[in-house]
Structure formats: C-alpha cells, structure tokens
Design a protein around this motif. Structure first.
Motif, PDB file in Angstrom:
ATOM      1  N   UNK A 164      36.673  65.770  86.518  1.00 45.56           N
ATOM      2  CA  UNK A 164      36.354  64.621  87.371  1.00 45.56           C
ATOM      3  C   UNK A 164      36.793  63.367  86.623  1.00 45.56           C
ATOM      4  N   UNK A 165      37.963  62.844  87.024  1.00 49.07           N
ATOM      5  CA  UNK A 165      38.590  61.725  86.327  1.00 49.07           C
ATOM      6  C   UNK A 165      38.101  60.410  86.929  1.00 49.07           C
ATOM      7  N   UNK A 166      37.848  59.445  86.069  1.00 54.33           N
ATOM      8  CA  UNK A 166      37.551  58.080  86.508  1.00 54.33           C
ATOM      9  C   UNK A 166      38.715  57.204  86.057  1.00 54.33           C
ATOM     10  N   UNK A 167      39.646  56.948  86.967  1.00 52.80           N
ATOM     11  CA  UNK A 167      40.884  56.249  86.609  1.00 52.80           C
ATOM     12  C   UNK A 167      40.885  54.824  87.152  1.00 52.80           C
ATOM     13  N   UNK A 168      41.334  53.894  86.330  1.00 50.53           N
ATOM     14  CA  UNK A 168      41.479  52.498  86.762  1.00 50.53           C
ATOM     15  C   UNK A 168      42.864  51.949  86.403  1.00 50.53           C
ATOM     16  N   UNK A 169      43.824  52.852  86.242  1.00 46.89           N
ATOM     17  CA  UNK A 169      45.197  52.450  85.932  1.00 46.89           C
ATOM     18  C   UNK A 169      45.977  52.328  87.236  1.00 46.89           C
ATOM     19  N   UNK A 170      45.837  51.152  87.897  1.00 45.23           N
ATOM     20  CA  UNK A 170      46.456  50.925  89.208  1.00 45.23           C
ATOM     21  C   UNK A 170      47.806  50.232  89.046  1.00 45.23           C
ATOM     22  N   UNK A 171      48.636  50.350  90.085  1.00 45.26           N
ATOM     23  CA  UNK A 171      49.881  49.604  90.123  1.00 45.26           C
ATOM     24  C   UNK A 171      49.552  48.126  90.302  1.00 45.26           C
ATOM     25  N   UNK A 172      50.286  47.270  89.613  1.00 46.36           N
ATOM     26  CA  UNK A 172      50.033  45.834  89.698  1.00 46.36           C
ATOM     27  C   UNK A 172      50.828  45.250  90.865  1.00 46.36           C
ATOM     28  N   UNK A 173      50.234  45.310  92.048  1.00 47.03           N
ATOM     29  CA  UNK A 173      50.888  44.796  93.251  1.00 47.03           C
ATOM     30  C   UNK A 173      49.826  44.392  94.255  1.00 47.03           C
TER      31      UNK A 173
ATOM     32  N   UNK B  62      44.832  41.531  97.628  1.00 44.62           N
ATOM     33  CA  UNK B  62      44.639  40.440  96.676  1.00 44.62           C
ATOM     34  C   UNK B  62      43.320  40.575  95.911  1.00 44.62           C
ATOM     35  N   UNK B  63      42.334  41.228  96.532  1.00 45.50           N
ATOM     36  CA  UNK B  63      41.047  41.427  95.873  1.00 45.50           C
ATOM     37  C   UNK B  63      41.152  42.613  94.925  1.00 45.50           C
ATOM     38  N   UNK B  64      40.976  42.360  93.654  1.00 48.29           N
ATOM     39  CA  UNK B  64      41.177  43.398  92.636  1.00 48.29           C
ATOM     40  C   UNK B  64      40.112  44.489  92.735  1.00 48.29           C
ATOM     41  N   UNK B  65      40.548  45.743  92.563  1.00 49.74           N
ATOM     42  CA  UNK B  65      39.628  46.877  92.555  1.00 49.74           C
ATOM     43  C   UNK B  65      38.955  46.925  91.183  1.00 49.74           C
ATOM     44  N   UNK B  66      37.654  46.683  91.133  1.00 52.48           N
ATOM     45  CA  UNK B  66      36.938  46.564  89.859  1.00 52.48           C
ATOM     46  C   UNK B  66      36.401  47.908  89.364  1.00 52.48           C
ATOM     47  N   UNK B  67      35.995  48.771  90.287  1.00 59.13           N
ATOM     48  CA  UNK B  67      35.416  50.053  89.892  1.00 59.13           C
ATOM     49  C   UNK B  67      36.504  51.116  89.762  1.00 59.13           C
ATOM     50  N   UNK B  68      36.359  52.056  88.826  1.00 60.60           N
ATOM     51  CA  UNK B  68      37.329  53.151  88.718  1.00 60.60           C
ATOM     52  C   UNK B  68      37.315  54.048  89.953  1.00 60.60           C
ATOM     53  N   UNK B  69      38.419  54.738  90.154  1.00 65.84           N
ATOM     54  CA  UNK B  69      38.563  55.667  91.275  1.00 65.84           C
ATOM     55  C   UNK B  69      38.276  57.082  90.775  1.00 65.84           C
TER      56      UNK B  69
ATOM     57  N   UNK C 113      35.550  52.901  93.286  1.00 66.45           N
ATOM     58  CA  UNK C 113      36.620  52.124  93.914  1.00 66.45           C
ATOM     59  C   UNK C 113      37.405  52.908  94.940  1.00 66.45           C
ATOM     60  N   UNK C 114      36.949  54.123  95.263  1.00 66.98           N
ATOM     61  CA  UNK C 114      37.713  54.980  96.184  1.00 66.98           C
ATOM     62  C   UNK C 114      37.886  54.356  97.563  1.00 66.98           C
ATOM     63  N   UNK C 115      36.784  53.821  98.121  1.00 72.40           N
ATOM     64  CA  UNK C 115      36.870  53.298  99.490  1.00 72.40           C
ATOM     65  C   UNK C 115      37.846  52.123  99.564  1.00 72.40           C
ATOM     66  N   UNK C 116      37.712  51.190  98.655  1.00 71.78           N
ATOM     67  CA  UNK C 116      38.619  50.042  98.656  1.00 71.78           C
ATOM     68  C   UNK C 116      40.054  50.484  98.405  1.00 71.78           C
ATOM     69  N   UNK C 117      40.234  51.421  97.486  1.00 70.86           N
ATOM     70  CA  UNK C 117      41.580  51.916  97.180  1.00 70.86           C
ATOM     71  C   UNK C 117      42.212  52.597  98.383  1.00 70.86           C
ATOM     72  N   UNK C 118      41.440  53.463  99.054  1.00 65.28           N
ATOM     73  CA  UNK C 118      41.971  54.210 100.205  1.00 65.28           C
ATOM     74  C   UNK C 118      42.297  53.267 101.360  1.00 65.28           C
TER      75      UNK C 118
END
Length: 296
Positions: A19-28, A34-41, A132-137
């Motif tokens: 169960x990975x908690x990743x916060x290495x997102x693409x910078x775009x 525009x609202x940064x994802x603060x919690x890991x996915x 951060x899953x919901x915001x990411x998805x």
C-alpha cells in the motif's frame, strides 16, 4: 506488485508494504489543477515503465526512489528489473491526433475506500484525514476528457502590410503580416489562450523566418516580417506543443515570385560606374572611327 519499504502507508507497517503513499506528481497545473494536491495518493497495484524516447507518454504519478516491482509472496532470487523512480504508477498518453489515454496499475486507486480513507506516510508526523485520491482522480479525469488543456486555432490570416485581403502570391522582399486566434476550453466556454512562446515559421525545406508571435491577451497572435530574397513555394507553419495542452499544427502554402522585368529600378546609384564605362566606350569607339576614316 509495487513494494516500498520506505514510502508505504503507515497503517500497514506490519504488512507486505504494497500500500503505497505517493506524492510524486507531475508538475503541471493544466493536468492536476491550480490547487495543489497536499495529501499523498494511496496506490496498490502493479507498476509499469515508459520508453524515454517516446515523447507522447508522460508519468503523472511516480514511485519513490526506494520502491521496486516484485512478487510480495515469493523471495527475491535476483535483483528486480524495475526499481525507483523509473516505476510509473499512473501515466498518460496524448496521441498525435490529441486523443488522450490514462494508464493506471491500480483499480483500488479509484475505489470509494481509497477516496475516503485517511493517509499517513510512514516516517511522517502529518496525518491527513483524507487521501489525495479524490482530488487526483477528479483533476486528471478533467484533463483526460478534454475539459481542460484543449486548444483550438481559428481565423488564420496573412496579407501584405497595409492591406487586408489575402494575396495569391507574394513578391520577394514584401512586408507581410500573419495572425491567428488561439482559444482554450475552460470546461464551460472558450476563453483566450495567453502565452509568449507561440512561433510561426516561413518555411521552404527549412525555416527561412522564425518569428515569435505577440498576443493582445484576447486570443489574437500576430507577427510581421519581410519575405526573404528567395523565390519558391513557402509555407506558414505553426507547430505548438506544450506540456498538458493539445498540440497545434497549422500550415498554409503560398508561392513567392521574383521581381518582374518592369519592377526593377531603371537607374541604380551603385551602378553609375558601369553606366559611365558603357558610355565612355561608345564615345571612344566613335572618336576612333572618325580618326581612322578621316585622318592620314
């Protein structure tokens, strides 16, 4: 499965660390908002790798440098072939026709359980009440379905400076103006696209003119330049590719002719020595003829 003994979720310290908690997102901001994802996915699934020579694919969510891909139920006999940040958890493809595809190695990433679950990365004192899953998805879905980052170009025009109509051909050394309107889809309406890196090429086998288009911040991009002193069949080309946006490829063909015989200047200042030489030769020949015929 992707295994990470350093970057896993704290709730499964005694588990197999899948169960990975990743916060290495693409910078775009275009792709993830525009609202940064603060919690890991939260991610549990398989990883994949991308061909670095392929410019059409992009990692959106990457694994940490301590991750590796292996079977958690068997003992490792050889070092894993896929390790570290080379592992892509979620990737996107934007084809040459601007079609978009998302590839994820985890179905759990989209599950209600992961969307509503809290998350704490091992070794971190910060516990997020919601992953951060919901915001990411939601944000990546907007991009995938062209609700964001979609460009269109309209009203491509070119004409001689001071005129409005588009000519059938240009003459060498003409001063011309080129313009195009570019708009971006905001999810509800088309709004002017503002950037300072859109360029136009005046192209024949290779670019003879490369000009950055200026914009009025209302969607209109324009540039003026002089037609090169070369005649042939040219093209106005705009090839625009920017991270997160659909690519624009515009091309318009136009011939360029040389001066006609009656369009050249009759007397050129720099040619006066040649004019003098011609007339002096004629005068000398006339004097020689008189002297030869009538002088003994």
């Amino acid at each position: 499965m992707v295994i990470d003994h350093v970057g896993h979720a704290a709730s499964e310290v005694e588990g197999d660390h899948t169960l990975i908690a990743s916060d290495d997102f693409v910078e775009s901001d275009v792709m993830l908002g525009e609202k940064k994802i603060k919690a890991p996915v939260l991610f549990r699934g398989i990883g994949h790798s991308l061909n670095p020579a392929n410019s059409l694919v992009l990692k959106v969510l990457s694994a940490s440098p301590s991750a590796y891909s292996a079977n958690p139920k068997t003992k490792l006999s050889v070092p894993p072939s896929l390790t570290g940040s080379a592992i892509s958890l979620v990737s996107v493809v934007q084809a040459r026709n601007n079609a978009r595809v998302l590839i994820s190695g985890s179905l759990d990433l989209f599950s209600n359980r992961f969307l509503r679950s809290g998350v704490q990365k091992v070794g971190s004192s910060i516990k997020h009440e919601k992953s951060g899953n919901e915001q990411f998805v939601i944000e990546i879905s907007k991009w995938i379905f062209h609700e964001r980052g979609h460009l269109k170009a309209v009203n491509v025009k070119h004409h001689i400076a001071g005129e409005t109509s588009e000519p059938a051909m240009y003459r060498i050394n003409d001063d011309l103006e080129y313009s195009v309107e570019i708009y971006e889809w905001s999810g509800a309406a088309w709004k002017p696209y503002v950037a300072d890196d859109v360029q136009v090429q005046f192209y024949m086998m290779s670019p003879y003119v490369l000009k950055t288009l200026s914009n009025d911040e209302k969607g209109l991009y324009s540039a003026s330049f002089k037609v090169p002193d070369v005649y042939g069949v040219f093209q106005f080309k705009v090839e625009y590719q920017r991270l997160g946006y659909t690519s624009l490829s515009l091309a318009k063909q136009i011939p360029v002719r040389p001066f006609r015989h009656n369009e050249y200047e009759r007397f050129i200042t720099t040619a006066y020595p040649y004019y003098g030489a011609s007339f002096s030769t004629m005068a000398g020949f006339f004097i020689f003829t008189i002297a030869y015929l009538y002088h003994k």
